[in-house]
Each structure stands twice: as structure tokens, then as C-alpha cells.
Design a protein around this motif. Structure first.
Motif, short mmCIF file in Angstrom:
data_model
loop_
_atom_site.label_atom_id
_atom_site.label_comp_id
_atom_site.label_asym_id
_atom_site.label_seq_id
_atom_site.Cartn_x
_atom_site.Cartn_y
_atom_site.Cartn_z
N LYS A 166 -8.58 -20.79 17.13
CA LYS A 166 -8.00 -20.00 18.43
C LYS A 166 -9.03 -19.94 19.31
CE LYS A 166 -7.94 -15.38 17.87
NZ LYS A 166 -7.29 -14.26 17.17
N ALA A 167 -8.73 -20.21 20.89
CA ALA A 167 -9.68 -20.25 21.76
C ALA A 167 -9.14 -19.35 23.09
CB ALA A 167 -9.90 -21.51 22.25
N PRO B 94 -12.04 -31.65 22.28
CA PRO B 94 -11.76 -30.65 23.27
C PRO B 94 -10.79 -29.48 22.88
CG PRO B 94 -10.94 -32.99 23.59
CD PRO B 94 -11.48 -32.91 22.31
N VAL B 95 -11.14 -28.48 23.42
CA VAL B 95 -10.40 -27.26 22.94
C VAL B 95 -9.61 -26.51 24.13
CG1 VAL B 95 -10.28 -25.13 21.72
CG2 VAL B 95 -11.78 -26.91 21.06
N LYS B 96 -8.39 -26.31 23.91
CA LYS B 96 -7.66 -25.80 25.00
C LYS B 96 -7.35 -24.22 24.47
CE LYS B 96 -6.46 -29.15 27.86
NZ LYS B 96 -7.70 -29.10 28.92
N LYS B 97 -7.26 -23.38 25.63
CA LYS B 97 -7.06 -21.92 25.49
C LYS B 97 -5.62 -21.71 24.81
CE LYS B 97 -6.32 -17.99 28.80
NZ LYS B 97 -5.12 -17.22 28.08
N SER B 98 -5.64 -20.95 23.73
CA SER B 98 -4.37 -20.78 23.02
C SER B 98 -4.39 -19.30 22.70
CB SER B 98 -4.27 -21.32 21.60
OG SER B 98 -5.71 -21.04 20.96
N ALA C 198 -16.13 -20.57 25.44
CA ALA C 198 -14.53 -20.51 25.22
C ALA C 198 -14.34 -19.39 24.22
CB ALA C 198 -14.11 -21.83 24.78
N LYS C 199 -15.14 -18.81 23.66
CA LYS C 199 -14.83 -17.81 22.57
C LYS C 199 -13.89 -18.31 21.67
CE LYS C 199 -16.17 -13.68 25.06
NZ LYS C 199 -15.59 -12.45 25.78
N LEU C 200 -14.21 -19.12 20.68
CA LEU C 200 -13.47 -19.82 19.68
C LEU C 200 -13.65 -18.91 18.30
CD1 LEU C 200 -15.17 -23.11 20.22
CD2 LEU C 200 -13.03 -22.33 21.26
N ALA C 201 -12.33 -18.84 17.62
CA ALA C 201 -12.46 -18.52 16.25
C ALA C 201 -11.90 -19.69 15.45
CB ALA C 201 -11.65 -17.31 16.16
N ILE C 202 -12.50 -20.09 14.26
CA ILE C 202 -12.08 -21.36 13.51
C ILE C 202 -12.10 -20.98 12.17
CG2 ILE C 202 -12.92 -23.73 12.97
CD1 ILE C 202 -15.03 -23.54 15.57
N ASP C 203 -10.68 -21.24 11.72
CA ASP C 203 -10.53 -20.95 10.35
C ASP C 203 -11.00 -22.02 9.38
OD1 ASP C 203 -9.15 -20.05 8.12
OD2 ASP C 203 -7.39 -20.36 8.68
#
Ligand code: FUB
Length: 452
Positions: A385-386, A408-412, A442-447
């Protein structure tokens, strides 16, 4: 129908259900479908079994609010210390004739094999004739380590207390240990159900502070008695050594320091394929209530003089994770001091586990021992989640390592599955580092991560 047959039938049914309901992995905590405390691990043949107590939060009006509540025991099995299977409920407070079925006091158990039978020892509360509750220790017997276990009609005569532990010496003599303020020990008869000697108060253990949870093992001719002890405010794991299974013992050190957030700890120590392991508990799934605990494992090492090296609790635990399984990156081996943390995925159901949060470029997490032996891996997938657009980099945890994957990570809005091609051919067992790159957080949360 005979009460004991009822137990057998109910247990069989639950074993079948349990066998298909949970497959846990060996990061800490190791069991992910329920609370598990006081983990006694046993190696029977090639399989490893875990006999923990089962903390529950009973419905209002039952049990004792704010205290330990346990109504039954589950057994867990693994062949590799990585994948744990819940083999189902084996003994319950409602099926043991002498147990007060309203006591929720099925505390720390043990199980041992002798001549092809499995003896499951457990403490619980019985009602004395005057109606006062007291702890006794019972036995349930099975032809299989996963049950069904048939409980004996009465507890062991001459024993009152908690936390049974059974050790069988090389000459075949079985011993029963338990806690009753002090640590107690006695020989058991060959039938494993009756004492064969007087009860000994084991000497010379600490005099001040609660001691409980004995677990005795033998290594190179020495008897190691391990026990939780309140040396200061909460329990730490200590051990004492003797030349005799009933002591006297020499206090020899601390195996694990006291935890700041879980008052109890409780241990078992076994050797598997040459490596020693410490099984213990903490309160991972219940950070605000330490009577709902979870079993953990970490490796344990001896010094050349036979003393035990202190074990530092880890999230990563033991075992090798398969790259094809979901790699739970939040059970890290190391994490950057700044910009990274873990948090529950869902605070209304903590058994869903954790996410790794990366708050700023430069933040990273390291996860050791991922198995890519099969080779042929082409891409990495992440559940992520970003809050903004960002960039992640995967590398091996080795100096001058090349980039394995750039993602690359997009806002979700919520968690999504993102994938990227691997830039290198990965083979063998690797230690991985995942880091946030770029210029803006990007404030990422990775499961989890997964490789295909
Ligand atoms: O689980 C209940 C009690 O807490 C155990 O019997 C003790 O060893 C402590 O872990």
C-alpha cells in the motif's frame, strides 16, 4: 457411551479438522491461528511436535477476567521447523474426569514417548473435598504423538503443583519435575503414572523470586535444569547444571533476559540435526495483555565449557523461507534505525499479522535465508500500500551487491499486488535487503514478497 470414548471421538474429529486449517511458517511467532504459551517441543522420529498451552479470551462471565484462561490443548507438528500444522485439540478441561471444568487452568504441559506410547502430562485445577481449588498433574495416553489422548481417571498421587516436565535418562529411568513454589522432582515408575521415589525439592536453585516451568535435558553427561525465574520484576530464563538428575545443581547463568512487555516466559530446549533450539513465548499477537501469549523459536548455542550462550529474541526465528512462499518481510533479521517500523495489518484481527512500514528514502529491512535453490525465478511480487508514488530496490545483503529488482510503486487506496522483473538470475540461499529509494517519502506498507 463411556466418557473416555467420547474424548477419543471428539479428538479424532478435531484432529481431522485441525489438520487442514493451519499451515504456519517459522518466523516468530511460529503459530499463527491461536495463542500458544509454554511451548514444549519434542522430537519423535523425524518429526517435531509442539505441546503448548492454549491461552484464550473466554466469553464474558467465564474464566477469570484479566488472568490466564486455558480450556484445552492443541498439538502442532512440523518436519522442517518451517511449516507447522495444527493437528487439532487433544485434551480439554471438559473431558478429564478430575478437572474442574470451569477452572480454565490447563497450564503448561509436556509429552514424552516411552515404549511406543505417548504420555501427555498437564496441570489443572481439581476441586478438593472442601471445595477449595488446588493444582494437580494428570496424564493422558495415546498411541500417536498427535492423539487421540485418553486421560487417566485421577491425577498423579503425591503431586500437587504446575508445569510438569518428564525426562527419561539413558538407563531408562523416568523422572517427573514440576513447580510448587520450588522446583520439585521425583522418579517415576515404569508405568509413567506413579511416583517411584520421595519428592525432592531441587537444590541449590535461587531462593528469592518465583521459579516455575522446569525443563531438564542432558548433554555430554551433564543435566541441565532450565527454569523461568523472577530475579527482578518479570521472568527470565535461567539454568543450572548437575551430575545428577535430582541435583544438587549449580546455578550457571541466564538463557534469555526478562522481557519488558511479557511477565512470564517458559522454555524447552531440544537438539535437531546437530542444532540446538530454544522454544519460548512472548505476547506478539497481544501487545497490551500478556496473558495471551505466542510461541517462538530461536537457535541456541553452547560454549566450549558447556555453558549456554544468551539467546536474543528475534522476529526472524529459525529455518529457511522458500522464495516461492510469501516471505513475511516484517519478521525481519535487521531494520534501519530510521524510517522503518512494523505494525499490525488489522488491529481488529491481529492474527492477520504485520506489515513493514517504510517512511522515507534510505529506510530498509533485511530478511535472511530465502531459498532460491530451484532457480528460474523471473519476477518478484509484493503486496503493498502506498500513500504516494515511490521506488523500491531489492538487493542481496552483501557488500557491492548488484540490484536484483527495481520496483516502481504507485499511490494506492488499499493493498495491491505489484510486480517487477528480476534483473539477475538468483540461485541458492540469499539474505535480502529491501530499501526505499527516490527523493520523496512514499509512505509504504508492505505485507509480503513472493518470487515466481
Ligand atoms: O501458562 C500459565 C503459566 O504461566 C505457566 O504454567 C507458567 O509456567 C507461566 O508461563
Amino acid at each position: 457411551m463411556n466418557k473416555n470414548y467420547c474424548v477419543v471421538l471428539v479428538s479424532c474429529f478435531l484432529v481431522i479438522i485441525g489438520a487442514v486449517t493451519d499451515k504456519s511458517r517459522a518466523q516468530n511467532p511460529i503459530i499463527h491461528n491461536q495463542f500458544t504459551a509454554d511451548p514444549t517441543a519434542r522430537l519423535f522420529g523425524d518429526s517435531i511436535y509442539l505441546y503448548p498451552s492454549h491461552d484464550i479470551i473466554p466469553e464474558a462471565g467465564k474464566g477469570k477476567a484479566g488472568w490466564f484462561n486455558m480450556e484445552d490443548y492443541h498439538v502442532f507438528a512440523t518436519a522442517d521447523l518451517v511449516h507447522w500444522r495444527d493437528a487439532g485439540m487433544v485434551v480439554s478441561q471438559y473431558n478429564v474426569p478430575w478437572v474442574n471444568p470451569a477452572s480454565y487452568s490447563m497450564w503448561a504441559p509436556d509429552c514424552i514417548e516411552r515404549k511406543g506410547k505417548y504420555y501427555f502430562y498437564f496441570p489443572s485445577q481439581k476441586l478438593s473435598q472442601e471445595g477449595r481449588p488446588s493444582f494437580a498433574i494428570g496424564v493422558a495416553i495415546s498411541a500417536s504423538p498427535t492423539g487421540p489422548f485418553v486421560p487417566e481417571e485421577n491425577p498423579i498421587e503425591g503431586v500437587s503443583g504446575i508445569d510438569p516436565n518428564v525426562f527419561i535418562d539413558d538407563d531408562g529411568q523416568p523422572y517427573l519435575y514440576w513447580a510448587q513454589g520450588n522446583i520439585m522432582g521425583a522418579k517415576l515408575k515404569d508405568n509413567m503414572l506413579e511416583l517411584a521415589s520421595d519428592v525432592h525439592i531441587l537444590k541449590d536453585l535461587p531462593v528469592k523470586g518465583l521459579k516455575e516451568g522446569p525443563f531438564l535435558f542432558k548433554r555430554e553427561g551433564k543435566y541441565y535444569l532450565t527454569y523461568p525465574h523472577v530475579a527482578d520484576k518479570t521472568e527470565r530464563l535461567e539454568y543450572a547444571i548437575s551430575d545428577n538428575p535430582l541435583g544438587p545443581f549449580v546455578q550457571s547463568g541466564v538463557i534469555m533476559d526478562a522481557s519488558a512487555h511479557c511477565w512470564t516466559n517458559h522454555q524447552s530446549i531440544i537438539q535437531i540435526k546437530g542444532q540446538w533450539y530454544l522454544f519460548y513465548h512472548s505476547n506478539d499477537y497481544s501487545p497490551n495483555f500478556d496473558k495471551a501469549r505466542s510461541a517462538r523459536i530461536d537457535s541456541l548455542f553452547f560454549n566450549e565449557d558447556g555453558t549456554i550462550q544468551k539467546v536474543i529474541p528475534t522476529f526472524r526465528g529459525v529455518g529457511i523461507a522458500s522464495g516461492k512462499d510469501t516471505v513475511q518481510i516484517d519478521r525481519y533479521s535487521a531494520i534501519s534505525k530510521k524510517g522503518a517500523s512494523i505494525s499490525f495489518l488489522d488491529t481488529t484481527d491481529r492474527f492477520k499479522g504485520w506489515a513493514l512500514n517504510l517512511f522515507e528514502p534510505g529506510a530498509w529491512v533485511q530478511y535472511n535465508r530465502v531459498d532460491f535453490s530451484e532457480g528460474g525465478f523471473k519476477k518478484m511480487k509484493l503486496r503493498i500500500k502506498a500513500e504516494g508514488d515511490g521506488q523500491l530496490i531489492l538487493k542481496q545483503a552483501a557488500a557491492s551487491s548488484e540490484i536484483l529488482c527495481s520496483i516502481p510503486v504507485k499511490k494506492s487506496d488499499g493493498f495491491v499486488i505489484v510486480e517487477a522483473n528480476l534483473l539477475q538470475n538468483i540461485k541458492g540461499i540469499k539474505h535480502l535487503i529491501l530499501s526505499e529509494e527516490g527523493t520523496k517519502p512514499a509512505k509504504l506498507a508492505i505485507d509480503w514478497l513472493l518470487f515466481e
